[in-house]
Design a protein around this motif. Structure first.
Motif, mmCIF file in Angstrom:
data_model
loop_
_atom_site.group_PDB
_atom_site.id
_atom_site.type_symbol
_atom_site.label_atom_id
_atom_site.label_comp_id
_atom_site.label_asym_id
_atom_site.label_seq_id
_atom_site.Cartn_x
_atom_site.Cartn_y
_atom_site.Cartn_z
ATOM 1 N N PHE A 19 0.830 -1.202 0.000
ATOM 2 C CA PHE A 19 0.000 0.000 0.000
ATOM 3 C C PHE A 19 0.868 1.257 0.000
ATOM 4 N N ARG A 20 1.914 1.228 0.799
ATOM 5 C CA ARG A 20 2.829 2.381 0.870
ATOM 6 C C ARG A 20 3.509 2.613 -0.482
ATOM 7 N N HIS A 21 3.976 1.535 -1.096
ATOM 8 C CA HIS A 21 4.641 1.628 -2.394
ATOM 9 C C HIS A 21 3.673 2.149 -3.466
ATOM 10 N N THR A 22 2.451 1.610 -3.482
ATOM 11 C CA THR A 22 1.453 2.048 -4.459
ATOM 12 C C THR A 22 1.130 3.524 -4.274
ATOM 13 N N TYR A 23 0.967 3.947 -3.027
ATOM 14 C CA TYR A 23 0.704 5.353 -2.729
ATOM 15 C C TYR A 23 1.795 6.236 -3.319
ATOM 16 N N ALA A 24 3.048 5.881 -3.060
ATOM 17 C CA ALA A 24 4.172 6.681 -3.543
ATOM 18 C C ALA A 24 4.239 6.682 -5.067
ATOM 19 N N GLN A 25 4.032 5.522 -5.681
ATOM 20 C CA GLN A 25 4.104 5.438 -7.140
ATOM 21 C C GLN A 25 3.003 6.267 -7.793
ATOM 22 N N LEU A 26 1.803 6.202 -7.258
ATOM 23 C CA LEU A 26 0.701 6.987 -7.814
ATOM 24 C C LEU A 26 0.951 8.485 -7.663
ATOM 25 N N ARG A 27 1.523 8.896 -6.536
ATOM 26 C CA ARG A 27 1.844 10.325 -6.341
ATOM 27 C C ARG A 27 2.926 10.765 -7.335
ATOM 28 N N ALA A 28 3.949 9.943 -7.518
ATOM 29 C CA ALA A 28 5.022 10.272 -8.461
ATOM 30 C C ALA A 28 4.464 10.366 -9.879
ATOM 31 N N LEU A 34 9.634 15.594 -6.309
ATOM 32 C CA LEU A 34 10.446 14.675 -5.503
ATOM 33 C C LEU A 34 10.559 15.129 -4.057
ATOM 34 N N ASP A 35 10.853 16.404 -3.817
ATOM 35 C CA ASP A 35 11.049 16.864 -2.439
ATOM 36 C C ASP A 35 9.767 16.767 -1.610
ATOM 37 N N ILE A 36 8.615 16.966 -2.240
ATOM 38 C CA ILE A 36 7.340 16.855 -1.523
ATOM 39 C C ILE A 36 7.054 15.384 -1.186
ATOM 40 N N LEU A 37 7.250 14.504 -2.170
ATOM 41 C CA LEU A 37 7.016 13.080 -1.919
ATOM 42 C C LEU A 37 7.988 12.558 -0.861
ATOM 43 N N GLN A 38 9.201 13.058 -0.869
ATOM 44 C CA GLN A 38 10.179 12.650 0.148
ATOM 45 C C GLN A 38 9.650 12.964 1.548
ATOM 46 N N VAL A 39 9.058 14.143 1.714
ATOM 47 C CA VAL A 39 8.493 14.520 3.015
ATOM 48 C C VAL A 39 7.287 13.644 3.344
ATOM 49 N N LEU A 40 6.402 13.438 2.358
ATOM 50 C CA LEU A 40 5.208 12.612 2.589
ATOM 51 C C LEU A 40 5.561 11.183 2.992
ATOM 52 N N MET A 41 6.647 10.664 2.428
ATOM 53 C CA MET A 41 7.063 9.291 2.721
ATOM 54 C C MET A 41 8.010 9.206 3.919
ATOM 55 N N ALA A 42 8.401 10.350 4.468
ATOM 56 C CA ALA A 42 9.323 10.425 5.606
ATOM 57 C C ALA A 42 10.669 9.770 5.286
#
Length: 116
Positions: A19-28, A34-42
């Protein structure tokens, strides 16, 4: 629960990391920087987040279509060949090959009569 083909989905294949991986892939794929997703994913290191920015198949198809649209007006009038036509076909084919879509581009060029 069923998969996208209507077959029974194996619950053993579901785990939190997916679920975490899918969330990140869909956001990307949606264009989140990149910097926003980095913060969202901690993620501490940007290279950890960078793995989600690989081109998906739909994005590769979109890129090749964009190249084809850009070069369509230049390719179509030059059906007789010539240096400029050959260079443009090379650029288009290299983009398609890199995206794994060479067959579709060959079909497109054939429809223009360029490959006859």
């Amino acid at each position: 629960m069923t998969d996208e083909h209507g077959k029974r989905f194996d619950p053993a294949r579901v785990f939190p990391y997916a679920f975490r991986h899918t969330y990140a892939q869909l956001r990307a794929d949606a264009g989140v920087p990149l910097d926003i997703l980095q913060v969202l994913m901690a993620h501490q290191d940007p290279s950890t987040t960078q793995v989600y920015y690989r081109p998906s198949h739909p994005r590769r198809v979109e890129a090749v279509r964009a190249i084809a649209a850009e070069y369509h007006d230049l390719l179509a009038p030059q059906l007789s060949g010539g240096k400029d036509s050959a260079v443009m076909m090379f650029v288009l084919m290299e983009a398609a090959r890199a995206a794994g879509l060479a067959d579709r581009v060959i079909s497109y060029l054939s429809s223009l009569g360029v490959l006859e």
